[in-house]
Design an enzyme around this catalytic site. Sequence first.
Site, short mmCIF file in Angstrom:
data_model
loop_
_atom_site.label_atom_id
_atom_site.label_comp_id
_atom_site.label_asym_id
_atom_site.label_seq_id
_atom_site.Cartn_x
_atom_site.Cartn_y
_atom_site.Cartn_z
N ASN A 169 0.86 -1.15 -0.05
CA ASN A 169 -0.05 0.01 -0.03
C ASN A 169 1.11 1.29 0.11
O ASN A 169 1.47 1.70 0.95
CB ASN A 169 -0.85 -0.13 1.24
CG ASN A 169 -1.65 1.30 1.22
OD1 ASN A 169 -1.78 2.08 0.57
ND2 ASN A 169 -2.39 1.45 2.51
N TRP A 170 1.05 1.88 -1.25
CA TRP A 170 1.93 2.84 -1.29
C TRP A 170 1.42 4.36 -0.56
O TRP A 170 2.23 5.02 -0.50
CB TRP A 170 2.16 3.36 -2.66
CG TRP A 170 2.92 2.09 -3.64
CD1 TRP A 170 3.40 0.97 -3.16
CD2 TRP A 170 3.39 2.55 -4.80
NE1 TRP A 170 4.05 0.57 -4.15
CE2 TRP A 170 4.47 1.19 -5.29
CE3 TRP A 170 3.39 3.55 -5.69
CZ2 TRP A 170 4.70 1.05 -6.42
CZ3 TRP A 170 4.01 3.37 -7.09
CH2 TRP A 170 4.78 2.02 -7.13
N LYS A 171 0.20 4.31 -0.26
CA LYS A 171 -0.45 5.52 0.23
C LYS A 171 0.00 6.49 -0.48
O LYS A 171 0.00 6.32 -1.73
CB LYS A 171 0.22 5.67 1.80
CG LYS A 171 -0.09 4.25 2.58
CD LYS A 171 0.22 4.62 4.04
CE LYS A 171 -0.12 3.35 4.51
NZ LYS A 171 0.09 3.31 6.27
N HIS A 219 -9.44 1.38 4.86
CA HIS A 219 -8.16 1.56 5.52
C HIS A 219 -8.22 2.46 6.71
O HIS A 219 -8.99 3.49 6.81
CB HIS A 219 -7.03 2.16 4.63
CG HIS A 219 -5.75 1.84 5.30
ND1 HIS A 219 -5.38 3.08 6.09
CD2 HIS A 219 -4.75 1.11 5.14
CE1 HIS A 219 -3.85 2.56 6.55
NE2 HIS A 219 -3.53 1.47 5.94
N GLU A 245 -6.58 4.87 7.87
CA GLU A 245 -6.42 6.38 7.61
C GLU A 245 -7.57 6.65 6.98
O GLU A 245 -7.91 8.09 7.33
CB GLU A 245 -5.17 6.37 6.81
CG GLU A 245 -4.07 6.18 7.59
CD GLU A 245 -2.83 5.66 6.74
OE1 GLU A 245 -2.72 5.77 5.44
OE2 GLU A 245 -1.92 5.03 7.27
N GLU A 279 -5.36 -4.86 10.48
CA GLU A 279 -4.41 -3.73 11.01
C GLU A 279 -4.58 -3.10 12.15
O GLU A 279 -5.34 -1.88 12.00
CB GLU A 279 -4.50 -2.67 9.52
CG GLU A 279 -3.91 -3.10 8.31
CD GLU A 279 -3.44 -2.34 7.36
OE1 GLU A 279 -2.34 -2.45 6.82
OE2 GLU A 279 -3.66 -1.14 7.38
N GLY A 291 2.61 2.53 11.10
CA GLY A 291 3.68 3.51 10.75
C GLY A 291 4.34 3.66 12.03
O GLY A 291 5.06 4.77 12.24
N SER A 300 3.59 -2.22 10.39
CA SER A 300 5.21 -2.00 10.55
C SER A 300 5.48 -3.33 10.08
O SER A 300 6.51 -3.80 10.94
CB SER A 300 5.48 -1.72 12.17
OG SER A 300 4.88 -0.27 12.24
N GLY A 302 3.07 -1.09 4.31
CA GLY A 302 3.22 0.29 3.96
C GLY A 302 4.40 0.83 3.69
O GLY A 302 4.91 0.55 2.32
#
Length: 261
Positions: free
Chosen positions: A9-11, A93, A95, A165, A171, A209, A230
Amino acid sequence: MRRKLVVGNWKMNGDLARNRELLGALSTRVPDEVDCAVCVPFPYLAQARELLSGASVTLGAQDVSEFAEGAYTGEVSAAMLADFGCRYTIVGHSERRSMFGDDSALVGRKALAAMRVGLVPILCVGESLEERSSGRTEAVLRGQLDAVAGIVGASSLSKLVIAYEPVWAIGTGQAASAAQVQSVLSFVRGWLADRTPGADDVRILYGGSVKPESAGPLFGLPDSDGGLIGAASLIAAQFLGICEAARIAWQDNVRQFEGLK
Ligand code: 13P
């Protein structure tokens, strides 16, 4: 037997030059035994599709509209993603849940929109640190899963990939422990088994992570089918290291399976 799946997941990261370098490194070096995908930002789908043509790495997006078509400024439909060769899209997600107001009902509608055009939704679920500390992890996940099941229907649950997650592990450099992950993955597997005969076919990933060093033990857990990655998915050597850990975990599974025959 479920194949391992490793999804990057490149975000909101990347640019044309960096993408070219990263995808160039991945396209020939991902092990055949592992299913591997990258979920890139919308503007780079065309570039990624071209760079991955002929490669075994598949393509995904990070979100999708709940609507099929029409006057929805700024939205991107599932059909558009399919048009650009996507196989997956992430939905729910944390976020998006925490910063963009995606509640579980909306997440369910997005998953349904994706399934309608044959995309595989990667449904993210997870608890916050406060929820875990107060012993509510399973209740939170049950709520997130029930809401989506109520919208897509029990018979469609086997078409999902589910990614656990924990919000506190994303992160932070602090992956959940193998025991914590297995406990939740087995809870999710049990939740699925209560609703669909296809529970054993659903791939359940862990995200938060994950690094090459931590991937092996996490992917080797009985209910683990790989990871949603990520930061480490932006560095070719790290992402390939994680894919290699998935390959080794898969080989161990095969050996165990052969031993049982
Ligand atoms: P990190 O691997 O950077 O913790 O991110 C995990 C994640 O959110 C993947 O969707």
